[in-house]
Design a protein around this motif. Structure first.
Motif, PDB file in Angstrom:
ATOM      1  N   PRO A  13       0.809  -1.215   0.000  1.00  0.00           N
ATOM      2  CA  PRO A  13       0.000   0.000   0.000  1.00  0.00           C
ATOM      3  C   PRO A  13       0.844   1.268   0.000  1.00  0.00           C
ATOM      4  N   SER A  14       0.266   2.333  -0.497  1.00  0.00           N
ATOM      5  CA  SER A  14       0.895   3.645  -0.437  1.00  0.00           C
ATOM      6  C   SER A  14       1.204   3.985   1.020  1.00  0.00           C
ATOM      7  N   LEU A 134       1.340   8.390   6.219  1.00  0.00           N
ATOM      8  CA  LEU A 134       0.637   9.158   5.188  1.00  0.00           C
ATOM      9  C   LEU A 134       0.452  10.614   5.625  1.00  0.00           C
ATOM     10  N   GLU A 140      -0.962  15.505   1.225  1.00  0.00           N
ATOM     11  CA  GLU A 140      -2.261  15.047   0.773  1.00  0.00           C
ATOM     12  C   GLU A 140      -3.382  15.568   1.655  1.00  0.00           C
ATOM     13  N   LYS A 147      -8.900   7.811   1.362  1.00  0.00           N
ATOM     14  CA  LYS A 147      -8.968   6.926   0.192  1.00  0.00           C
ATOM     15  C   LYS A 147      -7.795   5.958   0.189  1.00  0.00           C
ATOM     16  N   ARG A 148      -6.602   6.472   0.520  1.00  0.00           N
ATOM     17  CA  ARG A 148      -5.409   5.617   0.534  1.00  0.00           C
ATOM     18  C   ARG A 148      -5.516   4.547   1.630  1.00  0.00           C
ATOM     19  N   ARG A 151      -8.014   1.939   0.430  1.00  0.00           N
ATOM     20  CA  ARG A 151      -7.378   1.114  -0.603  1.00  0.00           C
ATOM     21  C   ARG A 151      -6.349   0.168   0.030  1.00  0.00           C
TER      22      ARG A 151
END
Length: 190
Positions: A13-14, A134, A140, A147-148, A151
Motif C-alpha cells: 500500500p501507499s 501518510l 495530501e 482513500k489511501r 485502498r
C-alpha cells in the motif's frame, strides 16, 4: 520461461515505504537491478531516457501494448506507465536478479505471465503507523488520506496471493529481509 527465478515483484500500500526499502536494497546490493518503466509523460529536466524511464509517445506505447510488448500498465493523469517485456526478459536472460515495484493489479498479471517469479508484499507495522506515515508526508488532503487507507485495506486483503510478506518496521531490516528472500530464491533450481 527459463530464468523466472530472477524476477521479483514488490508491492504494498501507499505509505508502506516500499520504494524507500527497494532503493536501500539496491544501494546495498548493486548486483540486484530494478526495471526501468515506460511512460508517455513528457521528460522532465534532468531525466535521461532509458535511465529514469523509457519515454514513449502514446502511439508507440499503444503499439507495444498491442504487440504484447508491455506486460503490465496503468493510466495516471492521462499518461500511461508500464513495464516493457524486453526490460524484464533482458535481465532474466543475463541471470540478473531484477525487481519490479508495481501495484497489486500489475503484480497479478506478472505472476500469470511468469509463474516462477517471486512476489513480495511489503506491509506496514500496523494501520495506525500507516496512517501516521501518510499524514507525515504533509502532501495530501484528508480525503486522499482516507482513500489511501481504504485502498490499503483492500490491498492487504489481497496480499494472501503473494509468495512472501515483509513488514517495513525499520527500512534497513526490511531491505535485508527482501535481500534474504532474493538470495534464497536464487539458490533454488529453475
Amino acid at each position: 520461461m527459463k530464468g523466472e527465478k530472477y524476477l521479483f515483484v514488490v508491492s504494498g500500500p501507499s505509505g508502506t515505504g516500499k520504494d524507500t526499502v527497494v532503493s536501500k536494497l539496491l544501494g546495498d546490493h548493486p548486483d540486484v537491478k530494478k526495471t526501468v518503466s515506460a511512460t508517455t509523460r513528457p521528460m522532465r529536466e534532468g531525466e535521461v531516457d532509458g535511465v529514469n524511464y523509457h519515454f514513449l509517445s502514446k502511439e508507440h506505447f499503444k503499439e507495444a501494448l498491442d504487440a504484447d510488448g508491455i506486460v503490465e500498465y496503468t493510466c495516471y493523469c492521462e499518461n500511461y506507465y508500464g513495464t516493457l517485456r524486453s526490460e524484464i526478459e533482458r535481465h532474466m536472460k543475463a541471470e540478473e536478479p531484477v525487481i519490479l515495484v508495481i501495484e497489486v493489479e500489475g503484480a497479478g498479471n506478472i505472476k500469470r505471465l511468469y509463474p516462477g517469479a517471486t512476489t513480495i508484499f511489503v506491509l506496514p507495522p500496523d494501520m495506525q503507523e500507516l496512517e501516521h506515515r501518510l499524514r507525515c508526508r504533509g502532501t495530501e488532503t484528508e480525503e486522499v488520506i482516507q482513500k489511501r487507507l481504504k485502498r490499503a485495506e483492500t490491498e492487504i486483503a489481497r496480499s494472501a496471493d503473494y509468495d512472501e510478506h515483509v513488514v517495513n518496521d525499520v527500512v534497513q531490516d526490511c531491505a535485508d529481509r527482501i535481500y534474504g528472500i532474493i538470495r534464497h530464491r536464487l539458490m533454488q533450481e529453475d
